[in-house]
Design a protein around this motif. Structure first.
Motif, short mmCIF file in Angstrom:
data_model
loop_
_atom_site.label_atom_id
_atom_site.label_comp_id
_atom_site.label_asym_id
_atom_site.label_seq_id
_atom_site.Cartn_x
_atom_site.Cartn_y
_atom_site.Cartn_z
N LYS A 19 -15.05 73.92 3.11
CA LYS A 19 -15.77 73.30 4.22
C LYS A 19 -16.90 72.41 3.68
O LYS A 19 -17.69 72.86 2.87
CB LYS A 19 -16.40 74.41 5.05
CG LYS A 19 -16.17 74.30 6.54
CD LYS A 19 -16.91 75.41 7.26
CE LYS A 19 -16.02 76.34 8.05
NZ LYS A 19 -15.07 75.72 8.93
N PRO A 20 -16.99 71.15 4.17
CA PRO A 20 -18.13 70.32 3.75
C PRO A 20 -19.43 70.97 4.21
O PRO A 20 -19.48 71.59 5.28
CB PRO A 20 -17.91 69.01 4.49
CG PRO A 20 -16.51 69.04 5.00
CD PRO A 20 -16.11 70.48 5.10
N ILE A 21 -20.46 70.82 3.40
CA ILE A 21 -21.72 71.51 3.68
C ILE A 21 -22.31 71.11 5.04
O ILE A 21 -22.81 71.95 5.78
CB ILE A 21 -22.70 71.30 2.51
CG1 ILE A 21 -22.50 72.48 1.53
CG2 ILE A 21 -24.14 71.21 2.96
CD1 ILE A 21 -23.55 72.63 0.47
N ASP A 22 -22.21 69.83 5.40
CA ASP A 22 -22.80 69.40 6.66
C ASP A 22 -22.10 70.04 7.86
O ASP A 22 -22.74 70.44 8.83
CB ASP A 22 -22.75 67.87 6.79
CG ASP A 22 -23.82 67.21 5.93
OD1 ASP A 22 -24.82 67.91 5.62
OD2 ASP A 22 -23.66 66.04 5.57
N GLU A 23 -20.79 70.14 7.78
CA GLU A 23 -20.03 70.76 8.86
C GLU A 23 -20.44 72.23 8.98
O GLU A 23 -20.64 72.76 10.07
CB GLU A 23 -18.54 70.65 8.55
CG GLU A 23 -17.65 71.15 9.67
CD GLU A 23 -16.18 71.08 9.26
OE1 GLU A 23 -15.80 70.17 8.52
OE2 GLU A 23 -15.43 71.99 9.68
#
Ligand SMILES: *Cc1c(COP(=O)(O)O)cnc(C)c1O
Length: 363
Positions: A19-23
């Motif tokens: 998972k991308p950190i921002d998401e």
């Protein structure tokens, strides 16, 4: 389905990235998660990269240098090969794709360990060819079995060294023995994404010394040891003929201007790279020892990550750690239902991980 996709593409399991950190931050409302899931470099990149990238922003209205002249020159110098032996890629993933598309036809077979890095299977099937998956033995590539699976349809073999996801590695002697059984017209792709982290001098390194063997294709990346994963730059070193074939089908501007500048700057800063690698090796040791002391056996590793037997359902534990702000990788989908894969973070991140891990495993 209204439009008919190629049959072989319909058999591909989609790649599931971490998972991308921002998401993650949006979903869990956690502002500073600890992400130890994608084998990224927690120490970032050389400060020289900042200057280099800033320095080329004003030229970003122009197309990139399609030949990657400076980066190719630096790599040639570093490994004592000709520029005609080197191809740059939008990550080494790009080069895996070029290899599969250039050298595999429908019905051809590509051998790979199982489980393995998912891009091999995706690229082989994209080319319409067949992936032959050879199970690991004791968490390592089973070279004997790989050799035994080479048949008349085999065109390509994928070897990852050190191996993702287990961290195991092949020695130079083991590799030579394996190569003795490989036909002259089979390409052996040696993916060395993690080679810079190896601590054991016995680990096979295809560029040190460089073997003059046209079957061997070396893949390397700036995504791990150099901390440039977001820029997307990798490279392949291989026989000139193979290289020229790949150049025919590569997108002319596959490595963008910022990525080329970043990689050149990172390559020039040996001090930073060496320090970053040493810190990561130290953190791998620290985390492994701490987990072992808690009673969770860690597999020996030559990479910047390791697998740990969590003695419980790894997916459940992974899910439990997420809302605590800790992102790791469950190995359940790789066939290891009780293992997590964890990469070394900074000491601060690793301490947070250990604290949350203890909470999540307490009963
Ligand atoms: C991370 C990784 C790569 C590198 O991928 P890039 O496209 O260069 O970011 C290649 N192979 C393996 C096995 C990896 O784990």
């Amino acid at each position: 389905m209204r439009f008919k996709a190629s049959r072989s593409i319909l058999t591909i399991d989609p790649y599931v990235p971490g998972k991308p950190i921002d998401e993650f931050k949006r979903e869990y409302g956690i502002s500073n998660p600890v992400k130890l899931a994608s084998n990224e470099n927690p120490f970032g990149f050389s400060p020289r990269v900042n200057d280099a990238v800033n320095g080329c922003l004003s030229g970003m209205n122009r197309y990139p240098d399609a030949s990657g002249h400076e980066l190719t020159r630096l790599l040639g110098e570093k490994y004592r090969v000709e520029p005609s032996n080197i191809i740059l890629g939008n990550g080494s993933d790009d080069i895996i794709n070029l290899l599969a598309n250039a050298y595999l036809e429908p019905d051809d077979e590509a051998l790979m360990p199982h489980p393995a890095f998912l891009m091999y299977d995706i690229c082989v099937k994209t080319a319409g060819a067949v992936s032959v998956k050879v199970p690991l033995k004791a968490f390592a590539i089973d070279l004997e079995s790989m050799a035994a699976h080479i048949g008349p349809k085999t065109r390509m073999v994928f070897i990852t060294n050190p191996f993702n996801p287990t961290g195991s590695a092949i020695t130079a002697d083991e590799f030579s023995l394996f190569m003795a059984g490989v036909p002259e017209d089979v390409l052996v792709v040696v993916d060395e994404a993690y080679i810079e982290f190896a601590t054991d001098p016995g680990v096979y390194n295809s560029l040190d010394p460089l073997r003059d063997d046209p079957r061997i294709v070396t893949l390397r990346t700036f995504s791990k040891a150099y901390g440039l994963a977001g820029f997307r730059v990798g490279y392949g070193i291989m026989d000139q003929e193979v290289c020229s074939i790949l150049h025919r089908i590569r997108q002319p501007f596959n490595v963008n201007t910022l990525a080329q500048a970043a990689a050149c700057a990172a390559l020039s800063d040996n001090g930073f790279t060496a320090e970053s690698i040493a810190l990561i090796q130290e953190e791998v040791r620290f985390l492994s020892e701490e987990l072992a002391a808690l009673g969770y056996p860690v597999l020996p590793t030559q990479a910047n990550f390791f697998m740990v037997d969590v003695k419980t359902d790894a997916s459940g534990l992974f899910e439990k750690l997420l809302p605590m702000g800790v992102i790791v990788r469950s190995m359940a989908s790789y066939g290891f239902p009780r293992h997590l894969r964890i990469n070394a973070g900074t000491r601060e991140e690793n301490l947070v991980f250990l604290e949350k891990f203890k909470l999540a495993t307490a009963r």
